[in-house]
Design a protein around this motif. Structure first.
Motif, PDB file in Angstrom:
ATOM      1  N   LEU A 181       0.840  -1.202   0.000  1.00 38.06           N
ATOM      2  CA  LEU A 181       0.000   0.000   0.000  1.00 38.06           C
ATOM      3  C   LEU A 181       0.879   1.258   0.000  1.00 38.06           C
ATOM      4  O   LEU A 181       0.597   2.226  -0.717  1.00 38.06           O
ATOM      5  N   ALA A 182       1.956   1.220   0.783  1.00 40.65           N
ATOM      6  CA  ALA A 182       2.873   2.372   0.813  1.00 40.65           C
ATOM      7  C   ALA A 182       3.478   2.599  -0.577  1.00 40.65           C
ATOM      8  O   ALA A 182       3.592   3.750  -1.037  1.00 40.65           O
ATOM      9  N   ASP A 183       3.832   1.504  -1.259  1.00 47.52           N
ATOM     10  CA  ASP A 183       4.394   1.628  -2.613  1.00 47.52           C
ATOM     11  C   ASP A 183       3.358   2.197  -3.588  1.00 47.52           C
ATOM     12  O   ASP A 183       3.691   2.992  -4.472  1.00 47.52           O
ATOM     13  N   ALA A 184       2.106   1.779  -3.415  1.00 47.98           N
ATOM     14  CA  ALA A 184       1.049   2.288  -4.303  1.00 47.98           C
ATOM     15  C   ALA A 184       0.871   3.795  -4.117  1.00 47.98           C
ATOM     16  O   ALA A 184       0.667   4.529  -5.092  1.00 47.98           O
ATOM     17  N   ALA A 185       0.964   4.264  -2.876  1.00 47.46           N
ATOM     18  CA  ALA A 185       0.841   5.709  -2.635  1.00 47.46           C
ATOM     19  C   ALA A 185       2.038   6.450  -3.237  1.00 47.46           C
ATOM     20  O   ALA A 185       1.880   7.521  -3.830  1.00 47.46           O
ATOM     21  N   ALA A 187       3.709   5.535  -5.809  1.00 47.27           N
ATOM     22  CA  ALA A 187       3.520   5.538  -7.263  1.00 47.27           C
ATOM     23  C   ALA A 187       2.556   6.650  -7.674  1.00 47.27           C
ATOM     24  O   ALA A 187       2.749   7.314  -8.701  1.00 47.27           O
ATOM     25  N   LEU A 188       1.509   6.880  -6.868  1.00 43.76           N
ATOM     26  CA  LEU A 188       0.571   7.970  -7.181  1.00 43.76           C
ATOM     27  C   LEU A 188       1.269   9.326  -7.071  1.00 43.76           C
ATOM     28  O   LEU A 188       1.034  10.218  -7.891  1.00 43.76           O
ATOM     29  N   ASP A 190       4.357   9.882  -7.661  1.00 47.07           N
ATOM     30  CA  ASP A 190       5.186   9.998  -8.868  1.00 47.07           C
ATOM     31  C   ASP A 190       4.355  10.431 -10.070  1.00 47.07           C
ATOM     32  O   ASP A 190       4.864  11.060 -11.001  1.00 47.07           O
ATOM     33  N   LEU A 191       3.062  10.052 -10.054  1.00 50.62           N
ATOM     34  CA  LEU A 191       2.183  10.442 -11.169  1.00 50.62           C
ATOM     35  C   LEU A 191       1.679  11.877 -11.020  1.00 50.62           C
ATOM     36  O   LEU A 191       0.870  12.336 -11.831  1.00 50.62           O
ATOM     37  N   GLY A 192       2.098  12.562  -9.957  1.00 51.08           N
ATOM     38  CA  GLY A 192       1.706  13.955  -9.786  1.00 51.08           C
ATOM     39  C   GLY A 192       0.726  14.215  -8.669  1.00 51.08           C
ATOM     40  O   GLY A 192       0.381  15.368  -8.408  1.00 51.08           O
ATOM     41  N   HIS A 193       0.274  13.163  -7.994  1.00 51.61           N
ATOM     42  CA  HIS A 193      -0.641  13.355  -6.854  1.00 51.61           C
ATOM     43  C   HIS A 193       0.194  13.595  -5.601  1.00 51.61           C
ATOM     44  O   HIS A 193       0.249  12.761  -4.687  1.00 51.61           O
TER      45      HIS A 193
END
Ligand SMILES: *Cc1c(COP(=O)(O)O)cnc(C)c1O
Length: 236
Positions: A181-185, A187-188, A190-193
């Protein structure tokens, strides 16, 4: 005598502070949401008197009744349960945070129904991080699309992610799941969020592993309020 709510709250807060230290987290960087579902307003009042401000509820009508009983106390309310689309108006109006947004349609309704005189509703996207085991939550592959849709809604502020992993006794396995879950956040972000910094993860049985992996919010019920009538927890 069984420990009181203030005593159990102090014990839990102490364990959270210990974990912050043990895992090199900043002091005070983990927020405790006391999950009061199925427990009476009087229990919330006791916890508030002992210094607790954030409370989590799963069932809307039950939550609204307690809010009315406790009107006047400066409490911060978190909706953490499944969201039915005919219930969004009360959630948008009465809560400060929603942890369980997993569909664009629900997010749109919450945004449209958030009263204009309130600040945007703080929203976390619930991710189905353990796969099959849980029915709620957006699939990890769909997360980026959902985040993009939610980020532009004016009534909402996208703050991060939430997960309820399948129960798992092994500490290292717990950590691995929370790390996803931490990695998913990350990644977001990195996408600009860039504002996706909150990680709502960890309950009574696994919050220490969650803090080790970066939880900023832990949701703890039975350790503070005792066993629930609706839970399988041993009542010894
Ligand atoms: C009930 C519940 C909790 C608290 O669980 P405990 O095991 O009692 O600490 C946390 N998060 C969610 C979403 C819940 O439904």
């Amino acid at each position: 005598m069984a420990p009181s709510i203030p005593e159990k709250l102090a014990l839990t807060a102490g364990r959270i502070r210990d974990c912050e230290q043990r895992y090199a987290r900043l002091p005070g960087s983990v927020r405790l949401v006391a999950v009061s579902k199925t427990h009476p307003a009087e229990s919330i009042r006791q916890a508030f008197a002992a210094g607790q401000h954030d409370f989590g509820e799963n069932y809307l009508q039950e939550a609204l009744d307690k809010m009315d009983t406790l009107a006047g106390l400066p409490l911060c309310w978190h909706f953490i349960g499944p969201i039915q689309s005919n219930k969004t108006r009360d959630i948008a109006t009465r809560f400060d945070w929603v942890h369980s947004v997993d569909r664009e349609r629900i997010a749109r309704r919450l945004s449209e129904q958030r009263p204009a005189d309130l600040e945007p509703l703080k929203v976390l996207l619930q991710v189905n991080i353990s796969g099959e085991a849980s029915k709620s939550g957006v699939a990890p592959e769909e997360l980026a699309n959902l985040a993009a849709a939610v980020a532009v809604l004016p009534g909402l502020k996208l703050c991060g992610l939430m997960a309820i992993p399948a129960p798992e006794a092994d500490f290292e396995q717990q950590r691995q799941t929370f790390r996803r879950l931490a990695d998913a956040a990350a990644a977001l972000r990195d996408l600009g969020h860039a504002q996706c910094r909150e990680l709502s993860m960890g309950m009574s049985a696994d919050f220490e592993a969650a803090i080790a992996e970066g939880a900023t919010i832990v949701r703890i019920g039975s350790d503070i309020f005792g066993p629930r009538a609706d839970s399988n927890a041993p009542t010894a």
